[in-house]
Design a protein around this motif. Structure first.
Motif, PDB file in Angstrom:
ATOM      1  N   ARG A 135       0.699  -1.153   0.043  1.00 29.83           N
ATOM      2  CA  ARG A 135       0.127  -0.192   0.065  1.00 29.83           C
ATOM      3  C   ARG A 135       0.832   1.305   0.058  1.00 29.83           C
ATOM      4  NH1 ARG A 135      -3.189  -0.910   4.522  1.00 29.83           N
ATOM      5  NH2 ARG A 135      -4.237  -2.287   3.191  1.00 29.83           N
ATOM      6  N   LEU A 136       2.091   1.278   0.698  1.00 27.85           N
ATOM      7  CA  LEU A 136       2.846   2.359   0.789  1.00 27.85           C
ATOM      8  C   LEU A 136       3.398   2.647  -0.487  1.00 27.85           C
ATOM      9  CD1 LEU A 136       4.543   1.913   4.522  1.00 27.85           C
ATOM     10  CD2 LEU A 136       3.037   3.904   3.518  1.00 27.85           C
ATOM     11  N   LYS A 156       2.252   1.724  -3.359  1.00 25.69           N
ATOM     12  CA  LYS A 156       1.444   2.039  -4.150  1.00 25.69           C
ATOM     13  C   LYS A 156       1.115   3.686  -4.146  1.00 25.69           C
ATOM     14  CE  LYS A 156      -3.452   1.028  -5.635  1.00 25.69           C
ATOM     15  NZ  LYS A 156      -4.575   0.493  -5.473  1.00 25.69           N
ATOM     16  N   ASP A 157       1.019   4.011  -2.561  1.00 22.50           N
ATOM     17  CA  ASP A 157       0.831   5.573  -2.746  1.00 22.50           C
ATOM     18  C   ASP A 157       2.006   6.146  -3.020  1.00 22.50           C
ATOM     19  OD1 ASP A 157      -1.706   4.691  -1.516  1.00 22.50           O
ATOM     20  OD2 ASP A 157      -0.856   5.091   0.784  1.00 22.50           O
ATOM     21  N   ALA A 159       1.897   6.914  -6.762  1.00 25.08           N
ATOM     22  CA  ALA A 159       0.758   7.798  -6.809  1.00 25.08           C
ATOM     23  C   ALA A 159       0.966   9.143  -6.755  1.00 25.08           C
ATOM     24  CB  ALA A 159      -0.561   7.236  -6.254  1.00 25.08           C
ATOM     25  N   LYS A 160       1.769   9.345  -5.966  1.00 29.14           N
ATOM     26  CA  LYS A 160       2.049  10.634  -5.403  1.00 29.14           C
ATOM     27  C   LYS A 160       3.163  11.098  -6.478  1.00 29.14           C
ATOM     28  CE  LYS A 160       0.650  11.033  -0.711  1.00 29.14           C
ATOM     29  NZ  LYS A 160       0.962  11.406   0.656  1.00 29.14           N
TER      30      LYS A 160
END
Length: 88
Positions: free
Chosen positions: A43-44, A46-47, A50-51
């Protein structure tokens, strides 16, 4: 004496069973924790991706918003002008 020895042997078996159960439960908890940490890491990542990406999109999106707002304001102004013309 034999009665005492028998009860001591039973106590030893119970102790081994308890230790076995404790180790098995601890292993399960470690597996759960490992899966949770792996999910959090995914999740980290992916985030973070995305950022890192939307910098170009953010500029385009911020430019698009004023245009849309200006279009809406123009339509509202045109409608108001048409109403004024009809009223005269």
């Amino acid at each position: 004496m034999s009665a005492i020895g028998g009860s001591l042997a039973d106590g030893g078996r119970d102790l081994r069973k308890d230790a076995t159960k404790l180790l098995r439960d601890a292993g399960r908890e470690v597996e759960k924790m490992s899966k949770a940490v792996a999910r959090d890491l995914d999740r980290l990542q992916k985030d973070a991706k995305a950022k890192a990406k939307p910098k170009a999109k953010a500029k385009a999106a911020s430019k698009a918003k004023p245009k849309k707002a200006a279009r809406k304001a123009t339509r509202t102004t045109k409608a108001a002008a048409a109403r004024k013309r009809r009223a005269k």
